[in-house]
Design an enzyme around this catalytic site. Structure first.
Site, short mmCIF file in Angstrom:
data_model
loop_
_atom_site.label_atom_id
_atom_site.label_comp_id
_atom_site.label_asym_id
_atom_site.label_seq_id
_atom_site.Cartn_x
_atom_site.Cartn_y
_atom_site.Cartn_z
CE LYS A 86 -3.66 0.26 2.67
NZ LYS A 86 -4.48 0.26 3.92
O1 G3P Z 1 -6.50 2.04 5.72
C1 G3P Z 1 -7.40 3.09 5.76
C2 G3P Z 1 -8.67 2.78 6.44
O2 G3P Z 1 -8.42 1.79 7.39
C3 G3P Z 1 -9.27 3.99 7.07
O3 G3P Z 1 -10.33 3.63 7.89
O4 G3P Z 1 -11.91 3.82 9.75
O5 G3P Z 1 -9.61 4.80 9.96
O6 G3P Z 1 -11.29 5.85 8.47
P1 G3P Z 1 -10.81 4.59 9.10
#
Ligand code: G3P
Length: 224
Positions: A86
Site C-alpha cells: 500500500k
Molecule cells: O486504511 C485506511 C482505512 O483503514 C481507514 O479507515 O476507519 O480509519 O477511516 P478509518
C-alpha cells in the site's frame, strides 16, 4: 471474483469472522499495526495461521521519499506471504507506483480522498485503489459519489485497477458502495458485525423454533 477483506490484525476478530465470511485476507495501515502493539512480521505470522497460506495481506509503506518507498516495497515483497504494497497516492507515491508497475510487485494506492487522485493512481497502474468513504463523508463531500466517479473513469478508459474502498462506519455506506460494482471492499470488524445484525432476524428465528416445538417437541426436522 469479489474480494472481501477485514481492516484489522485482531486475531480474535479474524478467528470469528473467518468462520462466517469468505475473507480474501486483511488490509492494514500504520495505525492498525501500531495499535496492535506488535511488529508487522509478528502480526502477519499470527494472521496467516488463522486465514491460511493463500490469504492476501495489504501492507502500507512508512517511507516518504521515492527511493525509500521503492526499497521498502521490495523488502515487503520478499516476505513469505501474498503481499500487496500500500502506497499513499501522493505525488511521490504515484511516482513510486509508476515505477513499481514495471516490476511484479502488487500495489494498492491508498489515502484516496478525491476522484482525480483515484484516476491518477489508476493511470499510474495501481492494482488496487482505496478511497476512504467515511473520511470523505466526514469532510462534507460524498464518499459514495467519489467512488462511483472513479469506477466510471476506470470503466470508460478500460483501466485495470480494482476499487477496494475502505473507511466505513455503517452498513448503508457499505451497501451503496457494493451496488456500484466495485471489485473489493475492506471492513472494520465493528462494521462487519453490523452486516449480520437486524432487529427482526432473531425474533423470526425464535418464532420458527416455538412453532416447531409446539407440534414436534424436541424432534429435529428429519426425525418428524
Ligand atoms: O486504511 C485506511 C482505512 O483503514 C481507514 O479507515 O476507519 O480509519 O477511516 P478509518
Amino acid at each position: 471474483m469479489f474480494e472481501l477483506y477485514l481492516d484489522t490484525t485482531n486475531t480474535v476478530q479474524l478467528e470469528r469472522f473467518n468462520k462466517a465470511l469468505p475473507l480474501k485476507g486483511i488490509t492494514t495501515n500504520p495505525t492498525i499495526i501500531a495499535k496492535s502493539g506488535l511488529g508487522l512480521k509478528e502480526n502477519l505470522s499470527h494472521c496467516v495461521k488463522i486465514l491460511g497460506p493463500t490469504a492476501r495481506f495489504h501492507v502500507q509503506t512508512i517511507s516518504n521519499t521515492y527511493e525509500d518507498i521503492i526499497k521498502e516495497a521490495e523488502q515487503l515483497n520478499t516476505l513469505p506471504y501474498d503481499i500487496v504494497v500500500k502506497i499513499p497516492a501522493t505525488e511521490i507515491g504515484l511516482t513510486a507506483i509508476n515505477h513499481l508497475k514495471t516490476t511484479p510487485i502488487k500495489v494498492l494506492a491508498t489515502a484516496i480522498y478525491s476522484v482525480q487522485q483515484g484516476f491518477l493512481a489508476a493511470l499510474a497502474g495501481a492494482d488496487y485503489l482505496a478511497p476512504y468513504v467515511n473520511r470523505i463523508d466526514a469532510m462534507g463531500t460524498n464518499g459514495i459519489a467519489v467512488v462511483a466517479d472513479i469506477q466510471q473513469l476506470i470503466d470508460q478508459h478500460q483501466l485495470n485497477s480494482i476499487l477496494l474502498p475502505a473507511s466505513f462506519k455503517n452498513t448503508q455506506q457499505v451497501m451503496e458502495i457494493l451496488k456500484l460494482g466495485v471489485g473489493a471492499i475492506t471492513l472494520a470488524p465493528e462494521v462487519a458485525e453490523q452486516l449480520f445484525t437486524h432487529p427482526a432476524v432473531q425474533p423470526a428465528v425464535n418464532q420458527f423454533e416455538n412453532d416447531w416445538k409446539t407440534v414436534f417437541g424436541n424432534k429435529l426436522s428429519y426425525e418428524s
